[in-house]
Design an enzyme around this catalytic site. Sequence first.
Site, mmCIF file in Angstrom:
data_model
loop_
_atom_site.group_PDB
_atom_site.id
_atom_site.type_symbol
_atom_site.label_atom_id
_atom_site.label_comp_id
_atom_site.label_asym_id
_atom_site.label_seq_id
_atom_site.Cartn_x
_atom_site.Cartn_y
_atom_site.Cartn_z
ATOM 1 N N LEU A 11 1.280 16.481 -11.039
ATOM 2 C CA LEU A 11 0.255 16.053 -9.735
ATOM 3 C C LEU A 11 1.085 15.245 -8.801
ATOM 4 O O LEU A 11 1.628 14.040 -9.263
ATOM 5 C CB LEU A 11 -0.755 15.166 -9.989
ATOM 6 C CG LEU A 11 -1.679 15.981 -10.875
ATOM 7 C CD1 LEU A 11 -3.127 15.188 -10.928
ATOM 8 C CD2 LEU A 11 -1.954 17.667 -10.613
ATOM 9 N N ALA A 12 1.315 15.675 -7.783
ATOM 10 C CA ALA A 12 2.550 14.970 -6.889
ATOM 11 C C ALA A 12 2.102 15.147 -5.284
ATOM 12 O O ALA A 12 2.865 15.104 -4.446
ATOM 13 C CB ALA A 12 3.978 15.600 -6.942
ATOM 14 N N ARG A 18 3.301 2.761 0.467
ATOM 15 C CA ARG A 18 3.811 1.643 -0.023
ATOM 16 C C ARG A 18 5.406 1.589 -0.198
ATOM 17 O O ARG A 18 6.364 0.720 -0.537
ATOM 18 C CB ARG A 18 3.491 0.946 -1.341
ATOM 19 C CG ARG A 18 1.956 0.194 -0.931
ATOM 20 C CD ARG A 18 1.093 -0.085 -1.887
ATOM 21 N NE ARG A 18 0.782 0.995 -2.547
ATOM 22 C CZ ARG A 18 0.132 1.096 -3.787
ATOM 23 N NH1 ARG A 18 -0.054 -0.408 -4.243
ATOM 24 N NH2 ARG A 18 -0.543 1.922 -4.529
ATOM 25 N N ASN A 230 4.857 2.692 -7.237
ATOM 26 C CA ASN A 230 4.236 2.411 -6.000
ATOM 27 C C ASN A 230 5.207 1.848 -4.949
ATOM 28 O O ASN A 230 4.625 1.963 -3.643
ATOM 29 C CB ASN A 230 3.020 1.862 -6.232
ATOM 30 C CG ASN A 230 1.938 2.548 -7.005
ATOM 31 O OD1 ASN A 230 1.474 3.816 -7.018
ATOM 32 N ND2 ASN A 230 1.646 1.814 -8.248
ATOM 33 N N ASN A 372 46.512 14.526 3.189
ATOM 34 C CA ASN A 372 45.806 15.755 2.985
ATOM 35 C C ASN A 372 44.781 16.025 4.228
ATOM 36 O O ASN A 372 44.505 17.468 4.362
ATOM 37 C CB ASN A 372 44.924 15.757 1.868
ATOM 38 C CG ASN A 372 43.685 14.755 1.928
ATOM 39 O OD1 ASN A 372 43.802 13.583 2.545
ATOM 40 N ND2 ASN A 372 42.693 14.799 1.381
HETATM 41 C C1 UD1 Z 1 -5.068 7.107 -12.136
HETATM 42 C C2 UD1 Z 1 -6.128 7.325 -12.976
HETATM 43 C C3 UD1 Z 1 -6.281 6.046 -13.817
HETATM 44 C C4 UD1 Z 1 -5.045 5.720 -14.446
HETATM 45 C C5 UD1 Z 1 -4.058 5.620 -13.503
HETATM 46 C C6 UD1 Z 1 -2.737 5.567 -14.280
HETATM 47 C C7 UD1 Z 1 -7.695 8.974 -11.970
HETATM 48 C C8 UD1 Z 1 -8.912 9.155 -11.467
HETATM 49 N N1 UD1 Z 1 -7.340 7.899 -12.307
HETATM 50 O O1 UD1 Z 1 -5.476 6.359 -11.126
HETATM 51 O O2 UD1 Z 1 -7.617 6.289 -14.785
HETATM 52 O O3 UD1 Z 1 -5.160 4.475 -15.038
HETATM 53 O O4 UD1 Z 1 -3.747 6.692 -12.881
HETATM 54 O O5 UD1 Z 1 -1.557 5.115 -13.334
HETATM 55 O O6 UD1 Z 1 -7.234 10.258 -12.595
HETATM 56 N N2 UD1 Z 1 -2.928 12.760 -6.944
HETATM 57 C C9 UD1 Z 1 -2.888 14.015 -6.237
HETATM 58 N N3 UD1 Z 1 -3.884 14.261 -5.626
HETATM 59 C C10 UD1 Z 1 -5.083 13.625 -5.377
HETATM 60 C C11 UD1 Z 1 -4.966 12.238 -6.037
HETATM 61 C C12 UD1 Z 1 -3.917 11.916 -6.571
HETATM 62 O O7 UD1 Z 1 -2.026 14.962 -6.394
HETATM 63 O O8 UD1 Z 1 -5.891 14.035 -4.674
HETATM 64 C C13 UD1 Z 1 -1.618 12.459 -7.504
HETATM 65 C C14 UD1 Z 1 -0.829 11.169 -7.082
HETATM 66 O O9 UD1 Z 1 0.271 11.765 -6.316
HETATM 67 C C15 UD1 Z 1 -0.371 10.496 -8.179
HETATM 68 C C16 UD1 Z 1 -1.501 10.915 -9.347
HETATM 69 O O10 UD1 Z 1 -2.250 12.110 -9.049
HETATM 70 O O11 UD1 Z 1 0.733 11.282 -8.689
HETATM 71 C C17 UD1 Z 1 -2.379 9.640 -9.713
HETATM 72 O O12 UD1 Z 1 -3.241 9.428 -8.397
HETATM 73 P P1 UD1 Z 1 -3.513 7.990 -8.105
HETATM 74 O O13 UD1 Z 1 -4.410 8.139 -6.736
HETATM 75 O O14 UD1 Z 1 -2.247 7.189 -7.965
HETATM 76 O O15 UD1 Z 1 -4.229 7.478 -9.183
HETATM 77 P P2 UD1 Z 1 -4.803 6.102 -9.762
HETATM 78 O O16 UD1 Z 1 -5.725 5.424 -8.975
HETATM 79 O O17 UD1 Z 1 -3.604 5.320 -9.922
HETATM 80 CA CA CA Z 2 -1.456 5.481 -9.275
#
Ligand code: UD1
Ligand code: CA
Length: 454
Positions: A11-12, A18, A230, A372
């Site tokens: 997932l990216a 930030r 982050n 050169n």
């Molecule tokens: C997530 C987890 C949390 C965990 C933490 C670890 C969920 C709901 N929560 O929280 O339990 O402890 O990671 O770091 O999964 N992303 C998408 N599309 C979206 C949302 C997110 O691609 O719609 C990707 C983001 O780019 C990222 C990853 O998913 O790479 C995690 O998303 P993020 O919003 O950072 O989740 P956290 O709130 O950190």
């Molecule tokens: Ca995160």
Amino acid sequence: MSERSCLSIILAAGEGTRMKSAKPKVLHQIGGLALVAHVARAANKAGGGDLALVIGHGADEVRKAAARFAPAPEIFVQEQRLGTGHAVLAARAAIERGHDDILVMFGDTPLIEADALRAARERLAKGAAVAVVGFRPADPAGYGRLIEKDGKLVAIREEKDASPAEKKIGFCNGGLMAISGSHALSLLDRVGNANAKGEYYLTDIVEIATRDGLHVVATEASAESVLGINNRAELAEAEAIWQRRRRREAMLSGVTLIAPETVHFSHDTEIGQDTLVEPNVWFGPGVKIASGVTVHAFSHIEGATVASGSEVGPFARLRPGADLQEKAKVGNFCEVKKATVEKGAKVNHLTYIGDARVGAGANIGAGTITCNYDGFGKHFTDIGAGAFIGSNSSLVAPLTLGDGAYVASGSVITEDVEADALAFGRARQKTIPGKGRELRERFAAAAAAKKKAG
Ligand code: UD1
Ligand code: CA
């Protein structure tokens, strides 16, 4: 386990701001490799099978970068950032193809190790429907908490939805999950968004699976291996961890690092056994160093190949295309670019060798420069085997010096020199007896007259 087919979903999508950067977060690098590429590598190493990358709307830079991964992932676009559960379903078409195991990873968590992924997959092989990779952070704030009942993982509660008692739990979700392919879609399709953030949480599949009576487990990984990036401070922290791991790997494979904490590696640095690397050395991308080489302190090396028995530095700069063959020497304050230094040749002091060949056993005197570039094009200098270039010479390319050619010090060489010839490219010296004293006396008299007048 190897017979089990696997789909790895990274997932990216969804950009934090930030990083304060024009570049997408997952394309920031550690060890000279994009964060998301580190994740892809770990997946690959764990037998992750087909690779799917979920990117956000308009993330063309990420799409382009991913096309160069080996193997290239299948790209899925999550048009709206509605949560991690929603993001995984962007890859529905890949999931529908049917795999035994599905690994879900985050593109901003580059330090995950193949071992942690394998451990999670092993739990699927033993019958779990979901295996969550947990960890125990120093400060659990912000992470999903792993809720266990009678030793079983029953739910993951996100920080914002957690009760005060749940917030006290120290065992957290690292964000990596292995899901049994046969249950994945049925679990994911039932994830709702009735929570504090209004997002579709991937983590909700734990509770859904538990209600279905499926087996859900948590494995544990080190906190550093699930470090999410982050901001640039966390990027530097991840870089430091990655460098520490990489140095250790190099030392265990037979490379001597005298002051390992001062040596910087790239993701593709290769160094052979019994090579000695002194303090403060930088390996940029594309470096291959054979065995029994000495890299002296403060050398900066990228895109270069160094054969066995060679010596580099101190304070040497090897740029892309530098190719040092066996027992070559490139010493202090020398720069070599797109040039071959053949067997036993010596480029020892204060020299620039660019777009050139230095033949076997040749000796390049201090201060020699291959000229050169004429402001428009680059030209080649070919120096024959056993040639001797006197100090402070300028070799104006294009130029060919035959085997055994001898160039007098301080020459500017603009014409080819045939094998074994001696070339002078400088004005003849003139010595006038007594003229030195005469000059000194004249200057002294002038200075005295000036002092008297003033
Ligand atoms: C997530 C987890 C949390 C965990 C933490 C670890 C969920 C709901 N929560 O929280 O339990 O402890 O990671 O770091 O999964 N992303 C998408 N599309 C979206 C949302 C997110 O691609 O719609 C990707 C983001 O780019 C990222 C990853 O998913 O790479 C995690 O998303 P993020 O919003 O950072 O989740 P956290 O709130 O950190
Ligand atoms: Ca995160």
